[in-house]
Write a protein that holds these residues in place. Structure first.
Motif, short mmCIF file in Angstrom:
data_model
loop_
_atom_site.label_atom_id
_atom_site.label_comp_id
_atom_site.label_asym_id
_atom_site.label_seq_id
_atom_site.Cartn_x
_atom_site.Cartn_y
_atom_site.Cartn_z
N PHE A 290 1.84 -0.48 -8.45
CA PHE A 290 2.90 -1.47 -8.33
C PHE A 290 3.93 -1.32 -9.44
O PHE A 290 5.14 -1.25 -9.18
N HIS A 291 3.49 -1.30 -10.68
CA HIS A 291 4.45 -1.30 -11.79
C HIS A 291 5.08 0.07 -12.00
O HIS A 291 6.17 0.17 -12.57
N GLY A 292 4.41 1.13 -11.54
CA GLY A 292 5.07 2.44 -11.57
C GLY A 292 6.31 2.43 -10.70
O GLY A 292 7.37 2.93 -11.09
N ASN A 293 6.20 1.86 -9.51
CA ASN A 293 7.36 1.75 -8.62
C ASN A 293 8.38 0.75 -9.14
O ASN A 293 9.59 0.95 -8.98
N MET A 294 7.91 -0.34 -9.74
CA MET A 294 8.83 -1.34 -10.28
C MET A 294 9.65 -0.75 -11.43
O MET A 294 10.86 -1.01 -11.54
N THR A 295 9.01 0.04 -12.28
CA THR A 295 9.75 0.71 -13.36
C THR A 295 10.78 1.67 -12.78
O THR A 295 11.92 1.74 -13.26
N ALA A 296 10.39 2.40 -11.73
CA ALA A 296 11.35 3.30 -11.07
C ALA A 296 12.54 2.51 -10.55
O ALA A 296 13.70 2.93 -10.72
#
Length: 379
Positions: A290-296
């Motif tokens: 989730f947060h990998g995509n949110m950072t992206a």
């Protein structure tokens, strides 16, 4: 307006530490959003220490992450009793950020149970919070099952990192479904379940952003070896069951994987470096983190969340994030077809202003200083 003292998820970690580095975005966002804060590093209930702390802060901020394990009692929940004791002894209002439950994708509230230590912490939070910010409907309904009725569905504060009420999902470029893999970010939770996009990502030079990828981190640091068994015991001990199955069955060739990791793996222990690495270099992010995509997303990269558990599902449902079920990738549908069908930013952009306003109102009602711009008037 009040000043917060933070406990819970931090905003950075020691390089190489064995943590979920995605949570640092969670902690970073909370700290970027509030106006002033201090870190509480020890849950000390000494009366003199508590008295001094009450002079310095007006609120306790709890960055919660996936604090509620469902139908499990993992080791970390033993610390929930200690935190509950500290909150009661301090006696200040608590501002909760991003509380969530962790359960399998098809779990039901009816069949879910929460262990005793975690449930005690939830009740203490409820007693000291004007409202408890939770990630989505599943978590809210689970708390209500246990008589905790002051949960408020906010999503995750990382969605509001920009602090702008007019934030828009990164523009999806024409022909994005044909984006070269070498301009794609991939995040992975369970490699054996995500082979359908991990293998083409590996073969085509996509960038793997790790979050709890401790084996990959050590593999990249170690000089190349001819075979898996040539790695030191302490590195092989970091192999997950998914890794072992893939290498044993030949689903992934170890030598190819090692080469990919050494060239294309990154794991960041602070958010500014993570964002700097992403900006301007990639056209697409894809994966289960989730947060990998949110950072992206905050780095200007369109992202497609791959839903594999209740946590990711409730986040995506509430925030309107583009997503596809993991099972969609596992049933043979071509990857580019899945991306073309599901990478749609319209719902996120439509619901974002109201979600932002809800979070703004949540902080205003708590009486804490924050740095959010006022919501849009015409929504």
């Amino acid at each position: 307006m009040g000043k917060i003292g933070f406990v819970g998820i931090r905003d950075r970690g020691n390089v190489g530490s064995k943590e979920n580095t995605g949570n640092f975005l969670h902690g970073f966002a909370a700290r970027q959003i509030v106006g002033g804060y201090q870190e509480i590093k020890r849950l000390d209930t000494d009366p003199a220490t508590l008295a001094k702390l009450r002079e310095e802060i007006t609120h306790l901020g709890f960055v919660a992450a996936t604090t509620i394990p469902v139908n499990r009692e993992p080791e970390f929940t033993k610390k929930h009793a200690e935190l509950a004791d500290f909150i009661e002894a301090l006696g200040l209002p608590v501002v909760v950020f991003g509380l969530g439950a962790q359960a399998p994708l098809n779990a039901t509230v009816e069949d879910a149970w929460v262990n005793e230590n975690t449930l005690r912490l939830m009740n203490v939070l409820a007693a000291h919070s004007q409202a408890i910010a939770v990630r989505g409907a599943f978590t809210a309904e689970l708390l209500l099952k246990y008589g905790i009725g002051n949960a408020e569905i906010i999503g995750c504060q990382s969605a509001f990192l920009s602090r702008r009420p007019d934030f828009r999902f990164p523009e999806i470029c024409k022909g994005f479904a044909d984006t070269p893999w070498d301009r794609t970010l991939v995040s992975i939770t369970n490699i054996s379940q995500e082979l359908e996009y991990v293998v083409p990502a590996m073969k085509s030079g996509a960038t793997h952003i790790g979050q709890s990828a401790h084996f990959e981190y050590q593999l990249k640091e170690h000089p190349p070896v001819a075979a898996l068994d040539d790695l030191p015991d302490e590195t092989r001990a970091l192999l997950t069951k998914g890794h072992s199955n893939c290498f044993a069955k030949g689903s992934i060739d170890f030598s190819e994987y090692q080469d990919w990791v050494r060239k294309n793996f990154q794991q960041f222990y602070n958010v500014p470096e993570w964002l700097d690495f992403i900006r301007g270099r990639f056209d697409l992010a894809l994966g289960t983190r989730f947060h990998g995509n949110m950072t992206a997303m905050h780095g200007g990269v369109p992202a497609l969340w791959v839903v594999h558990d209740s946590r990711t599902q409730e986040f995506c449902d509430h925030l309107g994030l583009p997503h596809a079920q993991l099972s969609t990738f596992q049933n043979g549908t071509p990857i580019r077809e899945i991306i073309g069908e599901h990478l749609d930013s319209s719902r996120f952009n439509a619901v974002y202003p109201k979600n932002y306003a809800r979070f703004y109102d949540y902080l205003e009602r708590q009486g804490v200083t924050h740095r959010l711009a006022p919501p849009l008037q015409d929504m």
